[in-house]
Enzyme design. Structure first.
Site, PDB file in Angstrom:
ATOM      1  N   ARG A  58       0.815  -1.221   0.000  1.00  0.00           N
ATOM      2  CA  ARG A  58       0.000   0.000   0.000  1.00  0.00           C
ATOM      3  C   ARG A  58       0.847   1.268   0.000  1.00  0.00           C
ATOM      4  NH1 ARG A  58      -3.398  -3.804   1.469  1.00  0.00           N
ATOM      5  NH2 ARG A  58      -1.587  -4.626   2.530  1.00  0.00           N
ATOM      6  N   THR A  59       1.860   1.318   0.837  1.00  0.00           N
ATOM      7  CA  THR A  59       2.629   2.568   0.952  1.00  0.00           C
ATOM      8  C   THR A  59       3.320   2.896  -0.369  1.00  0.00           C
ATOM      9  OG1 THR A  59       2.987   2.084   3.294  1.00  0.00           O
ATOM     10  CG2 THR A  59       4.379   3.768   2.317  1.00  0.00           C
ATOM     11  N   LYS A  86      25.078  -5.526  -3.453  1.00  0.00           N
ATOM     12  CA  LYS A  86      26.536  -5.648  -3.475  1.00  0.00           C
ATOM     13  C   LYS A  86      27.157  -5.028  -2.228  1.00  0.00           C
ATOM     14  CE  LYS A  86      26.417  -5.111  -8.492  1.00  0.00           C
ATOM     15  NZ  LYS A  86      26.623  -4.112  -9.545  1.00  0.00           N
ATOM     16  N   ARG A 107      11.640   3.327   2.581  1.00  0.00           N
ATOM     17  CA  ARG A 107      11.316   2.463   3.729  1.00  0.00           C
ATOM     18  C   ARG A 107      12.559   1.651   4.054  1.00  0.00           C
ATOM     19  NH1 ARG A 107       6.093  -1.282   4.384  1.00  0.00           N
ATOM     20  NH2 ARG A 107       5.284   0.777   4.880  1.00  0.00           N
ATOM     21  N   HIS A 135       6.217   6.067  10.892  1.00  0.00           N
ATOM     22  CA  HIS A 135       5.586   5.833   9.601  1.00  0.00           C
ATOM     23  C   HIS A 135       4.589   6.995   9.432  1.00  0.00           C
ATOM     24  CE1 HIS A 135       4.044   4.045   6.117  1.00  0.00           C
ATOM     25  NE2 HIS A 135       3.610   2.890   6.556  1.00  0.00           N
TER      26      HIS A 135
END
Lengths: 310, 157
Positions: A58-59, A86, A107, A135
């Site tokens: 959703r985000t 890497k 995120r 958040h």
């Protein structure tokens, strides 16, 4: 923050914004919901980068959708298919991304990752969730949903149910409530998933009092909003303990028999704690909540990056 | 220091006396203040002596070394009641109380395993701000985790 509190700023925590700033955001989001045809392409010459170092549905999608609706182009860093694999550091990844874009939505599993990124980068950083506390856009859309469905945020009675320790959505929601004056906030969670002392100290600093209760059934007829979170099995050192408590934090149609007109919210996804038979009840607000992700994130991007007339 | 205490260790002509160190913490103080510049200097430790103020205390004497303000601040992390006395030609020229610094950079480690500051790959310098003076506590800038006085002592001891 003042009228132009948003312009060019990082969005790292809802605690960084005043109630007045949030009301400004909600007014713009309301306009996007009520008059979708009048949306200006205020980001038409902009590029928004998304960098999700942890899974998201959703985000990530609602930020991308919001950016596209405002006329921006969206580029996406897929950590699993990039130099992150890497061993590239977060600061190096951000320095690269900021040279390609005008704003970065990120995120990350580690607390403070967005703050670190904001200190490295020149472009605004929008925290799409880092660690277990912040958040901000989720909390903003949660409060906006409550305001639309209940007409106000102040004076309501809230129960936050489930994982109040590690679920960043729950902590951010509580941080968001600290900007308002709820009548009461109940926390309903198993012993190992109760609020962290540093979070409690922050809420105390904002005079937001919370009451720990053992059983959701005891408060369900006394609340206006039930805010649920997932209880993840891996948070329990003893799997048997998880099996023992999980049923106590489940909401079903029959649990809600005494709930009157309380709305049930959940940041989703759900994994059993919220029964599908709740979906058809007027109490179910979580799909509307998810839908509000787009207008609120549009408003956020518009205020931070937009060429605004609103 | 009383005359009785001064008899335990010879007076120094030039250098620093750190008094009112919590009993048992003098070795930690030495470790905290050690750097290449003061390698080889004469050091005397007085441990676990009686103190009217603290019950028991340690004292550290360092010949030919004067502490910078930054070192005095650092010292406060493990000896918050310490008094730092500067001696020149056998005379006390300055007395300072150790005051905990408002911000501590790169000395303490966050105890949260999910904090970005402890991720080796990111090479982030830890930054803590003073959260409380008595008892001493510091807050991690990145995750908000509070370090207690005991945790700070354990890290620096």
């Amino acid at each position: 923050m003042s009228r132009d509190a948003w312009s060019g700023k990082d969005v790292l925590s809802i605690l960084d914004f005043s109630r007045q700033d949030l009301e400004q955001l909600f007014a713009v989001a309301d306009d996007f919901v009520e008059r979708p045809d009048s949306v200006e392409k205020s980001l038409s010459d902009r590029i928004v980068a998304t960098a999700f170092f942890e899974p998201s549905t959703r985000t990530r999608l609602s930020f991308s959708t919001a950016a596209i609706k405002l006329g921006a182009k969206v580029i996406d860093l897929s950590p699993e298919a990039s130099s992150v694999m890497k061993g590239e550091s977060l600061p190096d990844t951000i320095r690269m991304l900021e040279s390609y874009s005008d704003l970065i939505v990120m995120r990350h599993p580690s607390e403070g990752a967005a703050l670190l990124a904001s200190e490295v980068g020149r472009v605004p950083i929008v925290n799409g969730g880092d660690g277990s506390q912040h958040h901000p856009s989720q909390a903003m859309l949660d409060l906006f949903t409550i305001k639309r469905l209940k007409g106000r945020i102040d004076g309501l009675r809230y129960a936050v149910l489930g994982d109040v320790r590690y679920a960043r959505s729950a902590t951010s929601f509580l941080y968001g409530l600290s900007k308002y004056s709820p009548r009461v906030v109940y926390l309903v969670s198993p012993e190992g998933l109760r609020i962290k002392s540093e979070v409690k100290a922050t809420l105390d600093g904002f005079n937001l009092e919370t009451q720990q209760v053992e059983d959701i059934e005891k408060v369900l007829d006394k609340v206006d909003v039930v805010y649920m979170t997932r209880i993840q099995k891996e948070r329990f050192p003893d799997p048997n303990e998880y099996e023992r408590v999980k049923g106590s934090y489940k909401i079903t149609k029959s649990t809600l028999a005494n709930a009157k007109d309380a709305i049930v919210m959940h940041p989703l996804p759900r994994t059993g704690e919220l029964a599908y038979d709740v979906d058809s009840l007027p109490n179910a607000a979580y799909m509307e909540q998810a839908r509000m992700g787009v207008p609120v994130r549009m408003a956020l991007l518009h205020l931070v990056l937009g060429d605004r007339k609103r | 220091m009383s005359d009785k205490e001064t008899m335990l260790v010879q007076k120094i002509s030039d250098g620093t006396v750190i008094d009112h160190v919590s009993a048992g913490k003098s070795l930690s103080v030495l470790r905290l203040l050690s750097n290449p510049q003061n390698r080889g200097v004469t050091v005397a430790l007085v441990m676990n002596v009686g103190s009217s103020k603290m019950g028991r205390k340690d004292i550290v004497k360092m010949e030919g070394v004067e502490l910078t303000d930054e070192q005095v601040q650092k010292l406060a992390l493990i000896a918050p009641l310490a008094t730092v006395v500067t001696i020149r030609s056998f005379r006390v020229t300055q007395k300072k109380n150790a005051v905990p610094p408002k911000v501590v950079t790169g000395i303490l480690n966050c105890t949260s395993t999910t904090c970005i500051s402890v991720k080796e790959k990111e090479s982030v310098q830890s930054i803590f701000s003073l959260a409380g003076s008595s008892p001493l506590s510091y807050k991690c800038k990145f995750c908000g985790r509070i370090l207690s006085e005991q945790e700070i002592s354990a890290q620096l001891g």
